[in-house]
Enzyme design. Structure first.
Site, short mmCIF file in Angstrom:
data_model
loop_
_atom_site.label_atom_id
_atom_site.label_comp_id
_atom_site.label_asym_id
_atom_site.label_seq_id
_atom_site.Cartn_x
_atom_site.Cartn_y
_atom_site.Cartn_z
N TRP A 12 1.66 -6.08 9.17
CA TRP A 12 2.89 -5.92 8.36
C TRP A 12 2.76 -6.54 6.97
CZ3 TRP A 12 8.28 -6.23 11.18
CH2 TRP A 12 8.35 -5.20 12.12
N GLU A 99 -7.30 -8.47 1.11
CA GLU A 99 -6.26 -9.02 0.23
C GLU A 99 -6.35 -10.54 0.16
OE1 GLU A 99 -2.95 -6.94 1.99
OE2 GLU A 99 -3.76 -5.05 1.20
N GLU A 167 -12.72 -2.02 6.89
CA GLU A 167 -11.67 -1.58 5.98
C GLU A 167 -12.26 -1.42 4.57
OE1 GLU A 167 -7.54 -2.56 7.56
OE2 GLU A 167 -8.18 -4.31 6.45
N GLY A 235 -1.81 -0.74 8.04
CA GLY A 235 -0.91 -1.48 7.17
C GLY A 235 0.43 -0.76 7.04
N GLY A 236 0.60 -0.06 5.92
CA GLY A 236 1.89 0.56 5.58
C GLY A 236 2.53 1.35 6.71
C1 PEP Z 1 -4.56 -3.00 5.91
O1 PEP Z 1 -4.02 -3.67 5.06
O2 PEP Z 1 -5.17 -3.57 6.81
C2 PEP Z 1 -4.45 -1.55 5.84
C3 PEP Z 1 -5.28 -0.85 6.53
O3 PEP Z 1 -3.47 -1.04 5.02
P1 PEP Z 1 -3.02 0.50 4.89
O4 PEP Z 1 -2.97 1.09 6.29
O5 PEP Z 1 -1.67 0.46 4.26
O6 PEP Z 1 -4.05 1.19 4.05
#
Ligand code: PEP
Length: 252
Positions: A12, A99, A167, A235-236
């Protein structure tokens, strides 16, 4: 030998207040009538771990943290120990998210200490690795992944206490995703490199390697179907019950 089911984990990030627990209720409702062949986890901000644990009760959704300090306690204003996450019922903690590597200057060495702290506290460490767009364009993706695996994984990693999240930094929150061939290449490489870290190929074959980066309901099935992909870090699309359930549905 025990095989671990795939995992769909929601990150989140810095989103959510008590009102957001309504999305968790909605997700539990959607999951009540189905039995996807995967584990499900939500990693909310620290402020929501305790209230979310109460909302979840004995539901099948596990809880995780998004980061931890490497010490057990002490003078580290604003930080949270892995033991504190465990104390609230957390089962895992994300470490080394790009991040945090970018915003907080976290190096592989810091990530390694945090992962070791997760293990010390009895938590599963979800260790994030991935290349930037410049590294990919320079043809350095696999080399970067090797370096991150060598540097970010502590002693004592195994398939029960460690999950890798691949990622690509350029895919996070951008709506861009690698091709399925690119995902397959990265995951196969990670699996190969893991052998040296977890005591051999057999153990490495059982480690869950999640793909993360713009996973959505409309691409989840394709991405989750790639060889060596054992789930997703989302994530989102984990913030809304409909979207997150749509991704989990790749395993229905
Ligand atoms: C994340 O931050 O781990 C991620 C995969 O973000 P999103 O799914 O928004 O790309």
């Amino acid at each position: 030998m025990h095989t671990f089911p795939p995992l769909v984990a929601g990150n989140w990030k810095m989103n959510g207040t008590l009102a957001s627990l309504a999305e968790v209720d909605a997700l539990m409702e959607k999951l009540s009538g189905v039995d996807p062949a995967c584990d499900v986890m939500i990693c909310p901000p620290f402020t929501l771990i305790h209230p979310m644990a109460r909302t979840l009760g004995d539901s099948r959704i596990a809880l995780g943290g998004q980061d931890c300090h490497w010490e057990v306690s002490g003078a580290h204003t604003g930080d949270i120990a892995a033991e504190m996450i465990a104390d609230l019922g957390g089962a895992a903690v994300i470490v080394g998210h790009s991040e945090r590597r970018t915003d907080h200057g976290e190096t592989d060495e810091i990530v390694r200490k945090k992962a070791a702290a997760a293990h010390r506290a009895g938590l599963v460490a979800i260790i994030c690795i991935g290349e930037t767009i410049d590294e990919r364009k320079a043809g350095r993706t696999l080399e970067v992944l090797s370096t991150q695996i060598a540097g970010s994984l502590p002693e004592g990693c195994d398939a029960a206490n460690t999950i890798i999240a691949y990622e690509p930094v350029w895919a996070i929150g951008t709506g861009l995703t690698p091709t399925t061939d690119e995902v397959a290449e990265a995951h196969a490489h990670i699996r190969k490199e893991l052998a040296a870290k977890v005591g051999g190929e057999d153990e490495a074959s059982r480690v869950r390697i999640l793909y993360g980066g713009s996973v959505k309901p409309n691409n989840a099935k394709e991405l989750m179907g790639v060889e060596n992909v054992n789930g997703a870090l989302v994530g989102g699309a984990s913030l809304k019950a409909d979207d997150f359930f749509g991704i989990i549905s790749a395993y229905l």
